[in-house]
Design an enzyme around this catalytic site. Structure first.
Site, short mmCIF file in Angstrom:
data_model
loop_
_atom_site.label_atom_id
_atom_site.label_comp_id
_atom_site.label_asym_id
_atom_site.label_seq_id
_atom_site.Cartn_x
_atom_site.Cartn_y
_atom_site.Cartn_z
N GLU A 200 13.35 10.55 60.73
CA GLU A 200 14.20 11.74 60.40
C GLU A 200 14.75 11.64 58.92
O GLU A 200 14.84 10.65 58.35
CB GLU A 200 15.43 11.80 61.44
CG GLU A 200 16.60 12.67 61.00
CD GLU A 200 17.84 12.71 61.66
OE1 GLU A 200 18.68 13.35 61.37
OE2 GLU A 200 17.88 11.45 62.38
N ASP A 266 26.89 -0.61 53.84
CA ASP A 266 27.35 0.65 53.01
C ASP A 266 28.85 -0.29 52.64
O ASP A 266 29.75 -0.38 53.21
CB ASP A 266 27.87 1.89 53.65
CG ASP A 266 28.36 2.68 52.72
OD1 ASP A 266 28.38 2.52 51.52
OD2 ASP A 266 28.91 3.84 53.13
N ASP A 268 31.88 0.28 49.97
CA ASP A 268 32.69 1.27 49.16
C ASP A 268 33.81 0.74 48.37
O ASP A 268 34.60 0.13 48.96
CB ASP A 268 33.02 2.63 50.29
CG ASP A 268 33.48 3.59 49.07
OD1 ASP A 268 34.15 3.65 48.22
OD2 ASP A 268 33.11 4.89 49.61
N CYS A 278 43.34 -1.34 38.44
CA CYS A 278 42.81 -0.54 37.24
C CYS A 278 42.65 0.62 37.81
O CYS A 278 42.40 1.73 36.95
CB CYS A 278 41.44 -1.32 36.72
SG CYS A 278 40.22 -1.63 38.05
N CYS A 279 41.96 0.77 38.88
CA CYS A 279 41.38 2.15 39.53
C CYS A 279 41.69 2.56 40.86
O CYS A 279 42.30 1.57 41.67
CB CYS A 279 39.89 2.48 39.49
SG CYS A 279 39.23 2.04 37.68
N GLY A 318 25.77 5.84 43.26
CA GLY A 318 25.83 6.66 42.24
C GLY A 318 27.21 7.18 42.05
O GLY A 318 27.48 8.01 41.07
N ARG A 319 28.19 6.43 42.60
CA ARG A 319 29.49 6.61 42.18
C ARG A 319 30.60 5.39 42.41
O ARG A 319 30.93 4.72 41.38
CB ARG A 319 30.33 7.55 43.06
CG ARG A 319 31.59 8.25 42.52
CD ARG A 319 32.05 9.54 43.45
NE ARG A 319 32.97 10.14 42.65
CZ ARG A 319 33.98 11.24 43.41
NH1 ARG A 319 33.58 11.57 44.48
NH2 ARG A 319 34.96 11.82 42.65
N ARG A 320 30.85 4.97 43.71
CA ARG A 320 31.83 3.94 43.86
C ARG A 320 31.47 2.78 44.78
O ARG A 320 32.19 2.18 45.20
CB ARG A 320 32.99 4.64 44.29
CG ARG A 320 32.79 5.33 45.83
CD ARG A 320 34.03 5.89 46.12
NE ARG A 320 33.89 6.84 47.19
CZ ARG A 320 34.82 7.64 47.63
NH1 ARG A 320 36.07 7.75 47.19
NH2 ARG A 320 34.62 8.35 48.78
N GLY A 321 30.08 2.57 44.92
CA GLY A 321 29.81 1.66 45.98
C GLY A 321 28.12 1.30 45.82
O GLY A 321 27.49 1.57 44.94
N VAL A 322 27.86 0.39 46.78
CA VAL A 322 26.51 -0.19 46.88
C VAL A 322 25.86 0.15 48.52
O VAL A 322 26.60 -0.08 49.21
CB VAL A 322 26.20 -1.47 46.44
CG1 VAL A 322 26.57 -1.69 44.75
CG2 VAL A 322 27.15 -2.53 47.30
N HIS A 489 23.97 11.72 42.51
CA HIS A 489 25.11 12.12 42.95
C HIS A 489 25.97 13.35 42.46
O HIS A 489 25.94 13.30 41.08
CB HIS A 489 26.31 10.67 42.79
CG HIS A 489 27.28 11.05 43.71
ND1 HIS A 489 28.60 11.76 43.40
CD2 HIS A 489 27.68 10.06 44.60
CE1 HIS A 489 29.21 11.51 44.49
NE2 HIS A 489 28.98 10.20 45.03
#
Length: 580
Positions: A200, A266, A268, A278-279, A318-322, A489
């Site tokens: 799929e 996943d 995050d 910091c963020c 692409g943004r905040r994780g692996v 992303h």
């Protein structure tokens, strides 16, 4: 001569217009330069000997009226002016050249609209080897590079037009399809031709249009569908017992179920918001990214050393994780219950409970897996990186959070009083966070503290602030979808590239190739690297080479060996049954 000049402009413009209206492949500058060169020779011959049938220029006015807009006694001058200015394409080219030469170059947006960069490609193409050897390369290329760099700039952002170029030129469709086939796209008798068609895929299109249960028979269908739909995101699901596109025919009898799926994880960054300062949310920086580095090291080591898996792919989200893909045959065939057991083995973080400690380390000593993680990874990164970068003990609100994890209130109050009265380090060279951490360790791990809970408290603090925080539901169920590698992303424009776990300390998400950046690289190198394929001309090339050499090729080799072994075992079994 004038007619030939006008013809040169008109024929080149016509070729470009036809190519664009037909959506054909863009004509390389080298082809244009050769065409212009031959037309230049034709102009020379026309000027020397005349032309029998005339040059193809727009001179309809002169044919009808008998003379052009300019009508003086000097017929030869009339012909030159009327032919040149009677051609709309030639007039447009002259006006465009004038505007390009006089446009305000100080403004970056206006400078990008100039047509000079188009002409610079021809200069690069026709530069002779002698000019380069004589130093012409230094004189012209440097200037051209600066102009090309300015002109090749692509506005930052993410849109469907950029994606069309990316999917058409750079996205590794063939490699992705080989991966998803696991060797079943060959001609070996043990291959399952239906395997990949039961996989799929899902596409998320513009305006959040979601297409699920997509399936493809071959790489051509896969590639054509991606180019046609131009998905903003591609997700990969499990291999089902039947073709997902025909699921309704099997749903009634329970014949449509997932039968194989990679073991996936996943992680995050937003799950760490309570321990990073910091963020927050989707934002990441170099100070908090080490949390992802820790996660990769801990999970990758235990998957390889404790579970014996070999084919593991780590991908930046692409943004905040692996994301982690475990692709060994044993991993793909795990049941939901077995996947849950693995996740529970890895899961230590239990969530917050009214600000109280949320780490459970059972037993008088740490489990060997946890002890190894603590000694080799967690403690080192906590003390050498996170403690100072996040300033975990620099202010009262931050160290109070850590002191609340100490079960003995008298010790917590003692440290609080000491830190509250001493806001600065006596030695300016030593970081205040390091000094306070050493004081905390000394108090809790000294011989005076006999309780196991106090000694374990230091380890629990380190685990709380560093240990990987998994999304358990993603890993526990086979039918969960996960974003495919090499997607872009839509919020950041960054490509989801593979991460080398052996060098994950060196990975910096801010340097990952972006969609607009890749298009700029194609523009910049287009005139100079005609002999190279488009992938090698961009920064994405090294990530795809890593994907192939370190993951895909070893995986396919292993799949082939497993397929051969299974096939031979079946042959032996059939021989034994026949002998009976």
């Amino acid at each position: 001569m004038a007619a030939s000049f006008a013809s040169l402009i008109e024929s080149t413009g016509t070729l470009i217009a036809v190519q664009r209206y037909a959506s054909a492949t863009p004509v390389p500058p080298s082809v244009f330069s050769r065409g212009i060169g031959w037309q230049g020779i034709a102009i020379l011959l026309d000027g020397m000997f005349g032309t029998a049938n005339g040059s193809a220029a727009s001179v309809e006015y002169e044919i009808i009226a008998g003379y052009g807009p300019l009508h003086i006694r000097a017929r030869w001058f009339d012909d030159i002016v009327n032919v040149i200015f009677g051609s709309p394409a030639t007039v447009a080219a002259i006006v465009a050249y004038f505007l390009d030469s006089t446009v305000l170059r100080g403004d970056s947006a206006t400078r990008r609209d100039r047509g000079w960069h188009w002409w610079e490609k021809f200069r690069l193409e026709i530069m002779t080897l002698e000019e380069k050897l004589d130093g012409g390369d230094d004189m012209q290329i440097d200037g051209c590079d600066a102009e090309l760099q300015r002109a090749s700039k692509v506005p930052q952002g993410f849109n469907a037009d950029y994606l069309k170029v990316y999917y058409g030129k750079l996205f590794p469709c063939a490699d992705m399809f080989k991966w998803m086939s696991y060797g079943n796209d060959g001609r070996h008798p043990a291959c399952d031709p239906s395997f990949v068609r039961r996989r799929e895929f899902s596409f998320t299109l513009e305006k959040d249009i979601y297409l699920r249960y997509l399936s493809f028979n071959n790489v051509t269908e896969f590639e054509n569908s991606i180019k046609k739909e131009c998905p903003f995101k591609i997700d990969i699901g499990p291999v089902y017992s039947a073709d997902p596109a025909k699921r309704h025919a099997y749903a009634q009898g329970g014949g449509f179920t997932p039968v194989e799926r990679e073991l996936i994880f996943d992680i995050d960054m937003s799950e760490y918001d309570d321990v990073r300062y910091c963020c927050s949310g989707p934002d990441v920086c170099s100070d908090c990214w080490p949390l992802m580095t820790i996660a990769i090291k801990v999970i990758d080591t235990t998957l390889r050393d404790d579970f014996g898996f070999n084919h593991i792919l780590w991908v930046y989200s692409g943004r905040r994780g692996v994301h982690c893909w475990v692709c060994d045959g044993r991993a793909r065939r795990l049941s939901n219950e077995q996947r849950s057991s693995i996740v529970k083995f890895l899961h230590v973080y239990k969530g917050s409970d009214n600000g109280l400690k949320n780490i459970s380390l059972f037993g008088p000593v740490l489990h060997p897996f946890l002890a190894r993680s603590y000694t080799d990874v967690l403690r080192v990164h906590f003390e050498e990186k996170l403690l100072c970068d996040q300033k975990l003990l620099a202010s009262e609100d931050r160290y109070q959070k850590i002191l609340e994890l100490i079960p003995d209130k008298s010790i917590a109050d003692e440290l609080h009083g000491k830190w509250q009265g001493n806001r600065r380090s006596s030695n300016a060279k030593e970081d205040l966070n390091v000094i306070r951490w050493e004081q905390l360790k000394h108090v809790l791990q000294s011989g005076k503290q006999k309780g196991q809970g106090l000694r374990r408290c230091v380890e629990e603090i380190v685990f709380l602030y560093t240990y990987p925080r998994l999304d358990m539901e993603v890993s526990k169920h086979m039918n969960h979808l996960l974003k495919a590698p090499f997607c872009v992303h839509p919020k950041t424009g960054r490509v989801c590239v593979p991460i080398d776990p052996t060098h994950c300390d060196e990975f910096d998400p801010s340097t990952v190739p972006t969609l607009s950046g890749l298009l700029e690289e194609l523009n910049m190198s287009g005139a100079k690297s005609e002999s190279l394929n488009e992938l090698e001309r961009t920064s994405l090339g090294k990530y795809i080479r890593f994907f192939r050499s370190h993951f895909l090729e070893p995986l396919l080799k292993s799949c082939k060996e497993e397929m051969e072994s299974t096939y031979n075992a079946k042959l032996q079994q059939s021989k034994h049954s026949l002998s009976w």
